[in-house]
Design an enzyme around this catalytic site. Sequence first.
Site, mmCIF file in Angstrom:
data_model
loop_
_atom_site.group_PDB
_atom_site.id
_atom_site.type_symbol
_atom_site.label_atom_id
_atom_site.label_comp_id
_atom_site.label_asym_id
_atom_site.label_seq_id
_atom_site.Cartn_x
_atom_site.Cartn_y
_atom_site.Cartn_z
ATOM 1 C CE LYS A 25 -1.658 1.451 4.149
ATOM 2 N NZ LYS A 25 -1.287 2.817 4.491
ATOM 3 C CG ASN A 26 2.280 2.608 3.587
ATOM 4 O OD1 ASN A 26 1.125 2.969 3.335
ATOM 5 N ND2 ASN A 26 2.677 2.284 4.805
ATOM 6 N NE ARG A 95 -0.063 11.800 7.917
ATOM 7 C CZ ARG A 95 0.061 12.977 8.453
ATOM 8 N NH1 ARG A 95 -0.952 13.552 9.037
ATOM 9 N NH2 ARG A 95 1.210 13.620 8.426
ATOM 10 C CG ASP A 119 -3.435 9.694 11.890
ATOM 11 O OD1 ASP A 119 -2.749 9.584 12.910
ATOM 12 O OD2 ASP A 119 -2.999 9.466 10.752
ATOM 13 C CG ASP A 308 2.995 0.703 9.604
ATOM 14 O OD1 ASP A 308 2.601 1.537 10.428
ATOM 15 O OD2 ASP A 308 3.256 0.995 8.421
HETATM 16 N N1 EPU Z 1 7.056 13.743 11.320
HETATM 17 C C1 EPU Z 1 7.189 15.038 11.718
HETATM 18 N N2 EPU Z 1 7.342 15.997 10.750
HETATM 19 C C2 EPU Z 1 7.335 15.706 9.428
HETATM 20 C C3 EPU Z 1 7.183 14.369 9.035
HETATM 21 C C4 EPU Z 1 7.047 13.399 10.012
HETATM 22 O O1 EPU Z 1 7.202 15.349 12.901
HETATM 23 O O2 EPU Z 1 7.478 16.623 8.602
HETATM 24 C C5 EPU Z 1 6.922 12.716 12.364
HETATM 25 C C6 EPU Z 1 5.536 12.103 12.379
HETATM 26 O O3 EPU Z 1 4.653 12.876 13.163
HETATM 27 C C7 EPU Z 1 5.782 10.728 12.953
HETATM 28 C C8 EPU Z 1 7.180 10.400 12.446
HETATM 29 O O4 EPU Z 1 7.766 11.630 12.064
HETATM 30 O O5 EPU Z 1 5.796 10.787 14.338
HETATM 31 C C9 EPU Z 1 7.206 9.411 11.295
HETATM 32 O O6 EPU Z 1 6.542 9.935 10.191
HETATM 33 P P1 EPU Z 1 6.851 9.498 8.693
HETATM 34 O O7 EPU Z 1 6.832 10.745 7.877
HETATM 35 O O8 EPU Z 1 8.062 8.652 8.645
HETATM 36 O O9 EPU Z 1 5.591 8.608 8.373
HETATM 37 P P2 EPU Z 1 4.500 8.821 7.250
HETATM 38 O O10 EPU Z 1 5.130 9.091 5.952
HETATM 39 O O11 EPU Z 1 3.467 9.763 7.763
HETATM 40 C C10 EPU Z 1 4.490 6.311 6.540
HETATM 41 C C11 EPU Z 1 3.449 5.243 6.373
HETATM 42 C C12 EPU Z 1 2.974 4.766 7.730
HETATM 43 C C13 EPU Z 1 4.184 4.250 8.499
HETATM 44 C C14 EPU Z 1 5.253 5.335 8.598
HETATM 45 C C15 EPU Z 1 6.523 4.902 9.287
HETATM 46 C C16 EPU Z 1 2.382 5.851 4.311
HETATM 47 C C17 EPU Z 1 1.154 6.295 3.615
HETATM 48 N N3 EPU Z 1 2.328 5.775 5.628
HETATM 49 O O12 EPU Z 1 3.846 7.377 7.223
HETATM 50 O O13 EPU Z 1 2.067 3.707 7.492
HETATM 51 O O14 EPU Z 1 3.775 3.868 9.776
HETATM 52 O O15 EPU Z 1 5.596 5.798 7.275
HETATM 53 O O16 EPU Z 1 7.040 3.787 8.673
HETATM 54 O O17 EPU Z 1 3.378 5.556 3.670
HETATM 55 C C18 EPU Z 1 0.138 2.384 7.791
HETATM 56 O O18 EPU Z 1 0.353 1.926 6.670
HETATM 57 O O19 EPU Z 1 -0.718 1.899 8.572
HETATM 58 C C19 EPU Z 1 0.923 3.550 8.230
HETATM 59 C C20 EPU Z 1 0.573 4.303 9.260
#
Ligand code: EPU
Length: 428
Positions: A25-26, A95, A119, A308
């Site tokens: 998915k991601n 998101r 969320d 995850d």
């Molecule tokens: N963060 C910040 N500032 C930013 C970006 C991130 O503070 O500018 C923080 C976030 O608040 C969080 C942490 O950094 O606490 C990690 O965030 P990250 O950006 O790495 O995650 P994401 O891109 O929002 C993706 C996956 C998530 C997965 C995470 C970590 C997608 C759509 N989502 O989220 O997947 O948990 O990376 O591996 O790619 C899921 O599939 O159920 C899911 C939540």
Amino acid sequence: MARVDVIRVKGGAPLIGDVEVGGAKNSALKLMAVALLAQGRSVVDNVPRITDIAIMAEVLRRLGCQVTLEGGRATIDVPAEPGSEADYDLVRRLRASICVLGPLLARTGYVRVALPGGDMIGSRGLDMHVSGLARMGADISGEHGYVIASAPHGLRGSKIWLDFPSVGATENLLMAAVRAKGVTEIDNAAREPEIVDICEMLTDMGAQIDGAGTSTLTIEGVDELHPVRHTTVGDRIVGGTWAFGTVMTRGDVTIHGVRPEFLDIALDKLVTAGAEVTPGDNAFRVRMEDRPKAVDIVTLPYPGFATDLLPMALGLASVAEGASLVTENIFDGRFMFVNEMVRLGADIRTDGHHAVVNGRHRLSGAPVRATDIRAGAGLVMAGLCADGVTEVAEVHHIDRGYPDFVADLAKLGADVERADVPEPSYDF
Ligand code: EPU
């Protein structure tokens, strides 16, 4: 009377057999956004049949693309001049639609994307996305719940240090940098296999990227990219979910479609718990005979243990012999669902980002509620180890990430069904 879907599972049976895992998915969501970078038809194969992909298709349609989803394939026709807005209605449901920010800004010089808000797994900021794009010369402001970015004269390559290897920020900056003028270096970049997948599609499109899969990405911007056909990498989180479910139920399952090396630490934890893991070619077999032993688990950015899979780790710890310490380092709200696990009889205490779990022989079936995709899957797996019936509500969360979940569980021998039940209403 309105009706809602639940997953009902009766514990007791081990998971046994073979299961196929589709594309991640991601990765697929972002590959669809990558397509925006080139005019014409791109095709993404091995796309999972889940709600999030359908929403992403709608995001792209509203940007002027023609998108068809059929048989695990997304066909995306991108116009010469795509639109520039992703509205709140879609972003709040997905998101990940924030990932159109980078590619649209690079292509059109202007973009307006709704802020997704918080969320259930935490606050999830965007500061690194924004400051990285600003370093590349974008003018960024926020108003009325939107982030608005413009770069009328194009983005310029620059050196960016991320405070944390954020997956989303790395992707957005990467997708912007491939069409910026000059060289961009992203330091402390995320290294997830899904990022490598995106880099591979971009490279096929004509992008110049060095260091995919390492902490430093060096990108030399090019003037134009061309559409391509790409196959999505297998979903390591879905694969890991099956692996944990197998160990929790003391089963024997071969998981196909996922490279075991993408789950190295998770599988090593399962071996420490007493499982036998046999790696194969884009597949692996997991076998467990005895009660699992307690293992301590700490989530970290890749190649660390994936956040995850934290709900599955807590599920394993809940039925293991002994006490486990489980630490979450990525999302502040990841333990939200612990109260649901406690309803199933799990002995879990949390303090900040630590959870202490005393394993029990068996859990005890009860009605519970999925609070996010992974918690939902974790609760179903826990239900497989519980006496009696567990009914997991709010299964729309699970539908966001696990295609054919109930059918696959049934094929592996679980006593499971999806049912719709009346939603209680309390009018007065
Ligand atoms: N963060 C910040 N500032 C930013 C970006 C991130 O503070 O500018 C923080 C976030 O608040 C969080 C942490 O950094 O606490 C990690 O965030 P990250 O950006 O790495 O995650 P994401 O891109 O929002 C993706 C996956 C998530 C997965 C995470 C970590 C997608 C759509 N989502 O989220 O997947 O948990 O990376 O591996 O790619 C899921 O599939 O159920 C899911 C939540």
